[in-house]
Design a protein around this motif. Structure first.
Motif, PDB file in Angstrom:
ATOM      1  N   GLN A  71       0.812  -1.228   0.000  1.00 48.72           N
ATOM      2  CA  GLN A  71       0.000   0.000   0.000  1.00 48.72           C
ATOM      3  C   GLN A  71       0.844   1.277   0.000  1.00 48.72           C
ATOM      4  O   GLN A  71       0.307   2.368  -0.202  1.00 48.72           O
ATOM      5  N   GLU A  72       2.152   1.155   0.189  1.00 48.48           N
ATOM      6  CA  GLU A  72       2.993   2.355   0.234  1.00 48.48           C
ATOM      7  C   GLU A  72       3.500   2.807  -1.138  1.00 48.48           C
ATOM      8  O   GLU A  72       4.101   3.883  -1.235  1.00 48.48           O
ATOM      9  N   ILE A  73       3.283   2.025  -2.206  1.00 48.11           N
ATOM     10  CA  ILE A  73       3.899   2.414  -3.483  1.00 48.11           C
ATOM     11  C   ILE A  73       2.971   2.820  -4.649  1.00 48.11           C
ATOM     12  O   ILE A  73       3.462   3.444  -5.589  1.00 48.11           O
ATOM     13  N   GLY A  82       9.498  -5.362   1.753  1.00 46.86           N
ATOM     14  CA  GLY A  82       9.047  -6.342   2.747  1.00 46.86           C
ATOM     15  C   GLY A  82       9.254  -5.742   4.130  1.00 46.86           C
ATOM     16  O   GLY A  82       9.929  -4.715   4.287  1.00 46.86           O
ATOM     17  N   ILE A  83       8.624  -6.341   5.135  1.00 45.26           N
ATOM     18  CA  ILE A  83       8.618  -5.772   6.486  1.00 45.26           C
ATOM     19  C   ILE A  83       9.828  -6.252   7.297  1.00 45.26           C
ATOM     20  O   ILE A  83      10.164  -7.440   7.280  1.00 45.26           O
ATOM     21  N   GLY A  84      10.435  -5.325   8.003  1.00 47.19           N
ATOM     22  CA  GLY A  84      11.461  -5.666   8.987  1.00 47.19           C
ATOM     23  C   GLY A  84      12.887  -5.577   8.452  1.00 47.19           C
ATOM     24  O   GLY A  84      13.137  -5.289   7.296  1.00 47.19           O
ATOM     25  N   GLY A  92       6.908   5.696   3.890  1.00 48.74           N
ATOM     26  CA  GLY A  92       6.016   4.745   4.534  1.00 48.74           C
ATOM     27  C   GLY A  92       5.369   5.299   5.786  1.00 48.74           C
ATOM     28  O   GLY A  92       5.325   6.516   5.996  1.00 48.74           O
ATOM     29  N   THR A  93       4.861   4.397   6.598  1.00 48.98           N
ATOM     30  CA  THR A  93       4.055   4.759   7.764  1.00 48.98           C
ATOM     31  C   THR A  93       4.786   4.375   9.051  1.00 48.98           C
ATOM     32  O   THR A  93       5.783   3.670   9.023  1.00 48.98           O
ATOM     33  N   GLY A  94       4.262   4.830  10.172  1.00 47.17           N
ATOM     34  CA  GLY A  94       4.834   4.440  11.454  1.00 47.17           C
ATOM     35  C   GLY A  94       3.939   4.842  12.595  1.00 47.17           C
ATOM     36  O   GLY A  94       3.096   5.754  12.451  1.00 47.17           O
ATOM     37  N   LEU A 124       9.838  -5.222  15.990  1.00 46.19           N
ATOM     38  CA  LEU A 124       8.630  -5.297  16.825  1.00 46.19           C
ATOM     39  C   LEU A 124       7.539  -4.417  16.216  1.00 46.19           C
ATOM     40  O   LEU A 124       7.780  -3.247  15.915  1.00 46.19           O
ATOM     41  N   PHE A 125       6.358  -4.982  16.061  1.00 41.84           N
ATOM     42  CA  PHE A 125       5.216  -4.212  15.539  1.00 41.84           C
ATOM     43  C   PHE A 125       4.529  -3.488  16.705  1.00 41.84           C
ATOM     44  O   PHE A 125       4.396  -2.267  16.704  1.00 41.84           O
ATOM     45  N   GLY A 126       4.109  -4.231  17.705  1.00 44.01           N
ATOM     46  CA  GLY A 126       3.591  -3.620  18.932  1.00 44.01           C
ATOM     47  C   GLY A 126       4.683  -3.623  20.005  1.00 44.01           C
ATOM     48  O   GLY A 126       5.561  -4.481  19.992  1.00 44.01           O
ATOM     49  N   ILE A 178       8.470   8.933  15.535  1.00 42.40           N
ATOM     50  CA  ILE A 178       7.759   7.837  14.877  1.00 42.40           C
ATOM     51  C   ILE A 178       8.551   6.540  15.032  1.00 42.40           C
ATOM     52  O   ILE A 178       9.786   6.528  14.915  1.00 42.40           O
ATOM     53  N   MET A 179       7.825   5.453  15.285  1.00 39.80           N
ATOM     54  CA  MET A 179       8.427   4.125  15.434  1.00 39.80           C
ATOM     55  C   MET A 179       7.866   3.192  14.368  1.00 39.80           C
ATOM     56  O   MET A 179       6.659   3.132  14.179  1.00 39.80           O
ATOM     57  N   GLU A 180       8.762   2.512  13.684  1.00 36.31           N
ATOM     58  CA  GLU A 180       8.321   1.543  12.668  1.00 36.31           C
ATOM     59  C   GLU A 180       9.379   0.452  12.495  1.00 36.31           C
ATOM     60  O   GLU A 180      10.082   0.159  13.464  1.00 36.31           O
ATOM     61  N   MET A 181       9.500  -0.121  11.291  1.00 34.01           N
ATOM     62  CA  MET A 181      10.259  -1.364  11.187  1.00 34.01           C
ATOM     63  C   MET A 181      11.308  -1.413  10.064  1.00 34.01           C
ATOM     64  O   MET A 181      11.938  -2.436   9.875  1.00 34.01           O
ATOM     65  N   GLU A 182      11.502  -0.297   9.321  1.00 40.25           N
ATOM     66  CA  GLU A 182      12.443  -0.365   8.187  1.00 40.25           C
ATOM     67  C   GLU A 182      13.414   0.803   8.059  1.00 40.25           C
ATOM     68  O   GLU A 182      14.448   0.667   7.387  1.00 40.25           O
ATOM     69  N   SER A 183      13.122   1.950   8.655  1.00 43.15           N
ATOM     70  CA  SER A 183      13.926   3.136   8.342  1.00 43.15           C
ATOM     71  C   SER A 183      15.351   3.055   8.879  1.00 43.15           C
ATOM     72  O   SER A 183      16.302   3.431   8.178  1.00 43.15           O
ATOM     73  N   GLY A 205       2.640   9.458  10.185  1.00 41.12           N
ATOM     74  CA  GLY A 205       2.103   8.783  11.360  1.00 41.12           C
ATOM     75  C   GLY A 205       0.827   8.021  11.041  1.00 41.12           C
ATOM     76  O   GLY A 205      -0.066   8.543  10.367  1.00 41.12           O
ATOM     77  N   SER A 206       0.739   6.794  11.545  1.00 40.73           N
ATOM     78  CA  SER A 206      -0.498   6.020  11.423  1.00 40.73           C
ATOM     79  C   SER A 206      -1.203   6.066  12.771  1.00 40.73           C
ATOM     80  O   SER A 206      -1.736   7.100  13.176  1.00 40.73           O
ATOM     81  N   ASN A 207      -1.185   4.945  13.500  1.00 42.11           N
ATOM     82  CA  ASN A 207      -1.807   4.873  14.824  1.00 42.11           C
ATOM     83  C   ASN A 207      -0.844   5.394  15.887  1.00 42.11           C
ATOM     84  O   ASN A 207       0.354   5.540  15.648  1.00 42.11           O
ATOM     85  N   ILE A 208      -1.402   5.628  17.091  1.00 41.50           N
ATOM     86  CA  ILE A 208      -0.574   5.891  18.272  1.00 41.50           C
ATOM     87  C   ILE A 208       0.144   4.583  18.624  1.00 41.50           C
ATOM     88  O   ILE A 208      -0.458   3.504  18.547  1.00 41.50           O
ATOM     89  N   ALA A 260      -0.824  -3.557  20.851  1.00 42.55           N
ATOM     90  CA  ALA A 260      -1.559  -4.335  19.843  1.00 42.55           C
ATOM     91  C   ALA A 260      -2.123  -3.400  18.780  1.00 42.55           C
ATOM     92  O   ALA A 260      -3.286  -3.022  18.827  1.00 42.55           O
ATOM     93  N   PRO A 261      -1.286  -2.991  17.816  1.00 39.92           N
ATOM     94  CA  PRO A 261      -1.714  -1.956  16.863  1.00 39.92           C
ATOM     95  C   PRO A 261      -2.654  -2.442  15.767  1.00 39.92           C
ATOM     96  O   PRO A 261      -3.176  -1.600  15.016  1.00 39.92           O
ATOM     97  N   ASN A 262      -2.909  -3.737  15.678  1.00 33.31           N
ATOM     98  CA  ASN A 262      -3.532  -4.302  14.469  1.00 33.31           C
ATOM     99  C   ASN A 262      -4.695  -3.500  13.904  1.00 33.31           C
ATOM    100  O   ASN A 262      -4.653  -3.064  12.756  1.00 33.31           O
ATOM    101  N   ASP A 275      -6.019  -0.503  14.631  1.00 28.91           N
ATOM    102  CA  ASP A 275      -5.747   0.907  14.356  1.00 28.91           C
ATOM    103  C   ASP A 275      -4.815   1.055  13.154  1.00 28.91           C
ATOM    104  O   ASP A 275      -4.962   1.983  12.348  1.00 28.91           O
ATOM    105  N   TYR A 276      -3.859   0.153  13.036  1.00 27.19           N
ATOM    106  CA  TYR A 276      -2.962   0.202  11.872  1.00 27.19           C
ATOM    107  C   TYR A 276      -3.747  -0.048  10.586  1.00 27.19           C
ATOM    108  O   TYR A 276      -3.558   0.652   9.587  1.00 27.19           O
ATOM    109  N   LEU A 277      -4.648  -1.015  10.611  1.00 28.50           N
ATOM    110  CA  LEU A 277      -5.445  -1.317   9.412  1.00 28.50           C
ATOM    111  C   LEU A 277      -6.325  -0.127   9.023  1.00 28.50           C
ATOM    112  O   LEU A 277      -6.529   0.162   7.853  1.00 28.50           O
TER     113      LEU A 277
HETATM  114  C1  LIG Z   1       3.487  -2.641   9.635  1.00 29.01           C
HETATM  115  C2  LIG Z   1       4.244  -1.833   8.638  1.00 29.01           C
HETATM  116  O1  LIG Z   1       3.953  -0.432   8.760  1.00 29.01           O
HETATM  117  C3  LIG Z   1       4.908   0.221   9.602  1.00 29.01           C
HETATM  118  N1  LIG Z   1       4.123   0.589  10.788  1.00 29.01           N
HETATM  119  C4  LIG Z   1       2.999   1.296  10.697  1.00 29.01           C
HETATM  120  N2  LIG Z   1       2.408   1.427  11.892  1.00 29.01           N
HETATM  121  C5  LIG Z   1       3.170   0.776  12.765  1.00 29.01           C
HETATM  122  C6  LIG Z   1       3.051   0.531  14.158  1.00 29.01           C
HETATM  123  N3  LIG Z   1       1.999   0.928  14.840  1.00 29.01           N
HETATM  124  N4  LIG Z   1       4.019  -0.152  14.760  1.00 29.01           N
HETATM  125  C7  LIG Z   1       5.064  -0.600  14.042  1.00 29.01           C
HETATM  126  N5  LIG Z   1       5.195  -0.423  12.711  1.00 29.01           N
HETATM  127  C8  LIG Z   1       4.258   0.265  12.074  1.00 29.01           C
HETATM  128  C9  LIG Z   1       6.065  -0.748   9.744  1.00 29.01           C
HETATM  129  O2  LIG Z   1       7.251  -0.099   9.357  1.00 29.01           O
HETATM  130  C10 LIG Z   1       5.735  -1.900   8.806  1.00 29.01           C
HETATM  131  O3  LIG Z   1       6.288  -1.741   7.532  1.00 29.01           O
END
Ligand SMILES: C[C@H]1O[C@@H](n2cnc3c(N)ncnc32)[C@H](O)[C@@H]1O
Length: 260
Positions: A24-26, A62-64, A88-90, A182-184, A201-206, A226-229, A233-235, A237-239
């Protein structure tokens, strides 16, 4: 340490490599390309074409960490880009950030490298492939590129977004991004990110991208919306919020391209 303003180990092409982490990021980048061609490298799909006058290659890491290290290194070695952008998002660590607000990273940290003790994380430098040489866990873009990003930020008119019951125009500014596999995360880790690293912002690739770019001598910039806070368990809110953030990160990155 900062990455260099121009590549250390190759003569660059005119190409800018644009990376997202998830599909969804491209699409905004592929939609902005004239006559994009879909190809594949070692089984990884990518799109090649022009955005205005700039030749670009767009791929999904890909993630991570492992996927990011793998995809970035492969595409850098093959395409010899003059610059790598990651859009991307975070999760929002700074509570004043709203969904869709954009951060251009001045520094990225890997927040899961070290020892996890009962009192929290103990961080240390990283040991690299050159006889174990120590490397600081802090990866920055070159100052020259951050200055161009500042110009793009100053001229940016953020689109209107509706999220979390509010409607507003998104903003863009410099900030700090931390990554891990870590996602959550626990509230304890969120507190560590705030107090030890001053993270926005916290995420998984930067930080993995920054780690590769500093290690291999490749100019880069990171753009994250920024996506969710941040939460355990972000599932859900992230979606809900991830798609809004992904679009805003790409929208700013396309604007930034004019300054690069
Ligand atoms: C799940 C994907 O989106 C990013 N991302 C978006 N929101 C979050 C979050 N709440 N926590 C961790 N990673 C997040 C990650 O970098 C990964 O690519």
């Amino acid at each position: 340490a900062p990455a260099p303003a121009s590549p250390t180990h190759y003569t660059p092409t005119d190409t800018i490599l644009i990376l997202g982490a998830v599909p969804q990021e491209i699409p905004p980048f592929v939609e902005a390309m004239t006559a994009p061609e879909k190809k594949s490298l070692w089984g990884i799909p990518y799109w090649e074409g022009m955005i205005d006058d700039t030749p670009v290659v767009v791929a999904i890491t890909g993630i991570g960490k492992t996927f990011t290290g793998m995809t970035t290194t492969l595409f850098v070695a093959e395409m010899k880009p003059r610059l790598v952008l990651m859009s991307g998002t975070g999760a929002r660590i700074d509570p004043t950030l709203r969904t869709g607000d954009v951060i251009v990273a001045t520094v990225t940290y890997e927040h899961d490298y070290g020892s996890l003790t009962a009192d929290g994380m103990v961080y240390r430098p990283m040991n690299g492939p050159d006889n174990g040489a120590e490397m600081e866990n802090a990866f920055s873009p070159p100052a020259e590129l951050l200055a161009r990003a500042d110009d793009a930020i100053a001229a940016y008119e953020g689109p209107e977004v509706s999220a979390n019951g509010e409607t507003y125009n998104v903003t863009a500014r410099r900030g700090v991004v931390a990554s891990s596999d870590l996602f959550g995360v626990t509230t304890q880790r969120i507190e560590t990110l705030r107090t030890r690293f001053d993270v926005d912002i916290m995420e998984m690739e930067s930080a993995p991208l920054g780690h590769v770019a500093v290690s291999l001598g490749v100019p880069f910039l990171v753009i994250r919306a920024g996506s969710n806070i941040a939460q355990e368990a972000p599932n859900d809110d992230y979606l809900r919020l991830g798609p809004i953030a992904a679009r805003q990160a790409a929208h700013f990155t396309l604007h930034l391209l004019d300054y690069l």
